[in-house]
Design a protein around this motif. Structure first.
Motif, PDB file in Angstrom:
ATOM      1  N   LYS A 149       0.840  -1.201   0.000  1.00 29.72           N
ATOM      2  CA  LYS A 149       0.000   0.000   0.000  1.00 29.72           C
ATOM      3  C   LYS A 149       0.873   1.249   0.000  1.00 29.72           C
ATOM      4  CE  LYS A 149      -4.456  -1.421   1.625  1.00 29.72           C
ATOM      5  NZ  LYS A 149      -5.268  -1.771   2.778  1.00 29.72           N
ATOM      6  N   GLU A 186       3.876   1.604  -1.147  1.00 29.85           N
ATOM      7  CA  GLU A 186       4.490   1.737  -2.474  1.00 29.85           C
ATOM      8  C   GLU A 186       3.533   2.388  -3.449  1.00 29.85           C
ATOM      9  OE1 GLU A 186       7.341  -2.174  -2.599  1.00 29.85           O
ATOM     10  OE2 GLU A 186       5.839  -1.912  -4.167  1.00 29.85           O
ATOM     11  N   ILE A 187       2.293   1.881  -3.472  1.00 31.38           N
ATOM     12  CA  ILE A 187       1.323   2.390  -4.448  1.00 31.38           C
ATOM     13  C   ILE A 187       0.976   3.845  -4.143  1.00 31.38           C
ATOM     14  CG2 ILE A 187      -0.954   2.062  -5.451  1.00 31.38           C
ATOM     15  CD1 ILE A 187      -0.753  -0.838  -4.837  1.00 31.38           C
ATOM     16  N   ILE A 188       0.847   4.158  -2.844  1.00 25.61           N
ATOM     17  CA  ILE A 188       0.505   5.540  -2.465  1.00 25.61           C
ATOM     18  C   ILE A 188       1.611   6.478  -2.890  1.00 25.61           C
ATOM     19  CG2 ILE A 188       0.210   7.055  -0.484  1.00 25.61           C
ATOM     20  CD1 ILE A 188      -1.324   4.761   0.834  1.00 25.61           C
ATOM     21  N   ARG A 189       2.874   6.056  -2.682  1.00 28.74           N
ATOM     22  CA  ARG A 189       3.979   6.916  -3.105  1.00 28.74           C
ATOM     23  C   ARG A 189       3.966   7.101  -4.611  1.00 28.74           C
ATOM     24  NH1 ARG A 189       7.643   4.295   0.259  1.00 28.74           N
ATOM     25  NH2 ARG A 189       8.875   3.571  -1.497  1.00 28.74           N
ATOM     26  N   GLN A 190       3.646   6.037  -5.325  1.00 31.12           N
ATOM     27  CA  GLN A 190       3.600   6.139  -6.778  1.00 31.12           C
ATOM     28  C   GLN A 190       2.515   7.123  -7.209  1.00 31.12           C
ATOM     29  OE1 GLN A 190       5.600   4.913  -8.998  1.00 31.12           O
ATOM     30  NE2 GLN A 190       4.438   5.513 -10.798  1.00 31.12           N
ATOM     31  N   ILE A 191       1.358   7.049  -6.569  1.00 30.33           N
ATOM     32  CA  ILE A 191       0.265   7.986  -6.895  1.00 30.33           C
ATOM     33  C   ILE A 191       0.713   9.425  -6.624  1.00 30.33           C
ATOM     34  CG2 ILE A 191      -2.065   8.714  -6.297  1.00 30.33           C
ATOM     35  CD1 ILE A 191      -2.705   5.870  -5.603  1.00 30.33           C
ATOM     36  N   ALA A 192       1.378   9.613  -5.465  1.00 32.37           N
ATOM     37  CA  ALA A 192       1.820  10.970  -5.120  1.00 32.37           C
ATOM     38  C   ALA A 192       2.812  11.491  -6.144  1.00 32.37           C
ATOM     39  CB  ALA A 192       2.456  10.947  -3.720  1.00 32.37           C
ATOM     40  N   ARG A 193       3.753  10.600  -6.548  1.00 33.49           N
ATOM     41  CA  ARG A 193       4.739  11.016  -7.544  1.00 33.49           C
ATOM     42  C   ARG A 193       4.072  11.442  -8.831  1.00 33.49           C
ATOM     43  NH1 ARG A 193       8.131   6.117  -7.901  1.00 33.49           N
ATOM     44  NH2 ARG A 193       7.905   5.791  -5.693  1.00 33.49           N
ATOM     45  N   GLU A 194       3.077  10.664  -9.247  1.00 33.72           N
ATOM     46  CA  GLU A 194       2.412  11.003 -10.508  1.00 33.72           C
ATOM     47  C   GLU A 194       1.615  12.288 -10.379  1.00 33.72           C
ATOM     48  OE1 GLU A 194       0.211   7.626 -11.682  1.00 33.72           O
ATOM     49  OE2 GLU A 194       1.999   6.425 -12.054  1.00 33.72           O
ATOM     50  N   ALA A 195       1.041  12.505  -9.187  1.00 33.91           N
ATOM     51  CA  ALA A 195       0.299  13.755  -8.990  1.00 33.91           C
ATOM     52  C   ALA A 195       1.231  14.945  -9.153  1.00 33.91           C
ATOM     53  CB  ALA A 195      -0.348  13.756  -7.603  1.00 33.91           C
ATOM     54  N   ILE A 196       2.446  14.834  -8.562  1.00 31.83           N
ATOM     55  CA  ILE A 196       3.396  15.942  -8.664  1.00 31.83           C
ATOM     56  C   ILE A 196       3.853  16.136 -10.105  1.00 31.83           C
ATOM     57  CG2 ILE A 196       5.709  16.682  -8.026  1.00 31.83           C
ATOM     58  CD1 ILE A 196       5.162  15.114  -5.387  1.00 31.83           C
ATOM     59  N   LEU A 197       4.094  15.035 -10.802  1.00 30.82           N
ATOM     60  CA  LEU A 197       4.528  15.140 -12.196  1.00 30.82           C
ATOM     61  C   LEU A 197       3.462  15.838 -13.032  1.00 30.82           C
ATOM     62  CD1 LEU A 197       6.230  11.734 -12.997  1.00 30.82           C
ATOM     63  CD2 LEU A 197       7.216  14.001 -13.255  1.00 30.82           C
TER      64      LEU A 197
END
Lengths: 63, 222, 277
Positions: free
Chosen positions: A42, A44-55
């Protein structure tokens, strides 16, 4: 209920309690491993979502 | 000649017999492993006789295991394997032919050489025949089941150890019956039960393994 | 006839629903705690009966109480292998992702129960047989089963691509399950040659109810434990495999924001990383 007799298990205390003990340990370990893995996935996935939001924010800004 | 089985047999035989070291290597490995045991165990003649059959069986199993790795490797590397998956000929039949040719180059030769190896263990004449019979019937099953493992691990870089791990448990029944035949005959009893069991395993392997090999190849390649 | 066909339709609809990872996740939201609760209740009752109520054995004294964890573990180790192989076969035939997930998630649990059966069996045999290991038919078969489990897991994790890995693992599981009866038969025959006079009976084939009841409770409890852990692991695997899909994103999106809608620490940490790059 004679507790000392119960723990003594008619002389087989070591064997019986080790057997039940490793069973309990194994069950707990299976459970904890599943829970830890859950938390890890969980996060990992949350961090990935956050990264994509920032991008996407950065892209929106530069556009 | 348009028969799939015969065409594939001819192809495999040509490739295998082109280089005679292909035939000699499993045999050398078989002999060397079997001969390691008298060196490492403190054995008198009596004991050597009794465990010799089992040692020879284990050596045969290991030698065949070693030869399985290269079964599909060359065909996978040059792309022939992928062509077989696409062409309209029956893949299970082709795989049966391939395993048959592989057995001719490994198991058959090991079985034919085993009587000579029995001399090193001073196994009596009666048991030499039993050992030979067991190897002749058991090694095709070993090749067939081993080919399933070889098909599953062909795409992996270091599939050798993995192949051994997944295949050896499946080999255990054949080993038990084959070596058990010798022990039983040594104590004077009839060997029919193990013989029939080995034949049954062979029948099962010949009918089912080609489909499993074909399925494994289709699974791991693309 | 209509009732049968409607039952069949409902079952097959449920079966195909479970085949979708998203549906499975939703259904398991309710089922997982139920399994966990059933495990706790049944095991606690079974343990109480096993340890306190069941009388000591005539020959083996109190050491036979190991039976109440040993036998359920052994039963589970076989049951899980069959479930794993069935799921593998279903996955290969119907091309169901969830079936493969069930198969690979069951393997470590099965290996754990097999090891447990071997270990508790050793602990039971040490005072009774006088030895920690015996080439008994059942012990040997269990050991081979453990290697079969290891083989399945090793094959799955050897491949880089998940789709190839799960299908190769499935083929191996199906081949293994065909050979398991042969292995069992051959090992029984082999050990009957070695056994000689000693015959080991686990409490005897005719068990008094005072021993049978806790055994059944423990066995059922362990089975629900298997279901519980299987569902936990399967949910993890589903989340991990489907992490790019919309429903997983929607599920976990709210956890990236704080209640006021301000960027959470996660976002700050991530944007900090972005800034330094």
């Amino acid at each position: 209920m004679n507790w000392s007799e119960f723990f003594y298990m008619g002389g087989y205390a070591f064997y019986v309690w080790t057997a039940w003990g490793i069973t309990a340990f194994a069950l707990c370990w299976l459970f904890l491993q599943a829970k830890l893995s859950n938390a890890k996935i969980k996060s990992e996935i949350i961090r990935q979502i956050a990264r994509e939001a920032i991008l996407s924010e950065n892209n929106a800004d530069s556009n | 000649m348009n028969n799939t089985f015969i065409l594939f047999c001819q192809r495999e035989w040509q490739l295998l017999f082109r280089n005679t070291s292909n035939l000699v290597q499993p045999l050398c490995f078989f002999v060397i492993i079997a001969l390691l045991f008298p060196f490492s165990l403190p054995l008198e003649n009596e004991l050597l006789q009794r465990i010799g059959g089992g040692i020879i069986w284990v050596s045969a199993v290991l030698a065949i295991l070693m030869s399985l790795e290269s079964m599909f490797r060359a065909d996978f590397n040059d792309g022939a394997l992928e062509q077989w998956l696409i062409h309209p000929r029956s893949l299970p039949l082709a795989m049966l032919a391939k395993v048959f040719a592989h057995w001719c180059a490994t198991g058959l030769i090991l079985a034919l050489f085993s009587p000579i190896l029995c001399l090193a263990f001073r196994i009596p004449a009666e048991q030499i025949w039993v050992l030979f019979l067991g190897l002749i019937i058991g090694t095709p099953s070993l090749s067939l089941i081993g080919a399933i493992g070889a098909a599953l691990t062909v795409t992996l870089h270091r599939g050798g150890v993995l192949l051994a791990i997944i295949i050896l448990p499946l080999y255990i029944p054949i080993l038990i019956f084959g070596a058990g035949m010798i022990t039983q005959s040594y104590s004077g009893a009839a060997i029919y039960s193990q013989l029939y069991a080995l034949l049954a395993i062979l029948a099962l392997a010949i009918t089912l393994a080609p489909f499993a090999i074909a399925g494994a190849l289709r699974t791991t390649i693309e | 006839m209509n009732i049968l066909s409607s039952i069949w339709k409902a079952v097959s609809r449920g079966f195909h629903r479970l085949g979708s990872p998203r549906e499975f996740y939703t259904i398991s939201n309710y089922l997982t705690p139920v399994f966990g609760a059933l495990f706790l209740v049944l095991s606690l009752i079974g343990s109480y009966y096993a340890l306190f109520v069941a009388p000591a054995d005539y020959q083996q004294g109190d050491s036979y109480r190991i039976l109440f964890v040993h036998v359920p573990s052994a039963w589970l180790s076989l049951f899980i292998y069959v479930v794993m192989a069935s799921a593998a076969a279903i996955g290969l035939v119907w091309r169901m992702k969830m079936a493969f997930v069930v198969a690979i998630c069951s393997a470590p649990i099965g290996a754990a129960f097999t090891s447990l059966a071997l270990a508790t069996g050793s602990l039971w045999g040490a005072p009774i047989w006088g030895t920690w290991w015996e080439w008994d038919a059942r012990l040997t078969s269990e050991l081979i089963l453990l290697f079969l489990y290891f083989g399945v897991m090793a094959l799955y994790y050897a491949f880089e691509e998940r789709r190839t890995a799960e299908r190769a693992m499935a083929v191996l599981a199906v081949v293994g399950v065909v050979i398991v009866p042969i292995i069992h038969f051959s090992v029984e025959w082999w050990s009957s040659l070695h056994q000689g006079a000693t015959v080991f009976r686990e409490g005897g084939p005719a068990m008094p109810p005072s021993m049978l009841t806790p055994l059944i409770y423990m066995a059922l409890g362990f089975t629900f434990f298997y279901g519980y852990i299987l569902f936990l692991r399967a949910r993890n695997m589903v989340l991990s495999n489907e992490r790019k899909s919309k429903w997983v994103r929607a599920l976990l999106q709210p956890q990236t924001l704080q209640p006021q809608g301000l960027p959470s620490k996660i976002l700050q940490a991530e944007s900090g990383k972005e800034g330094t790059q």
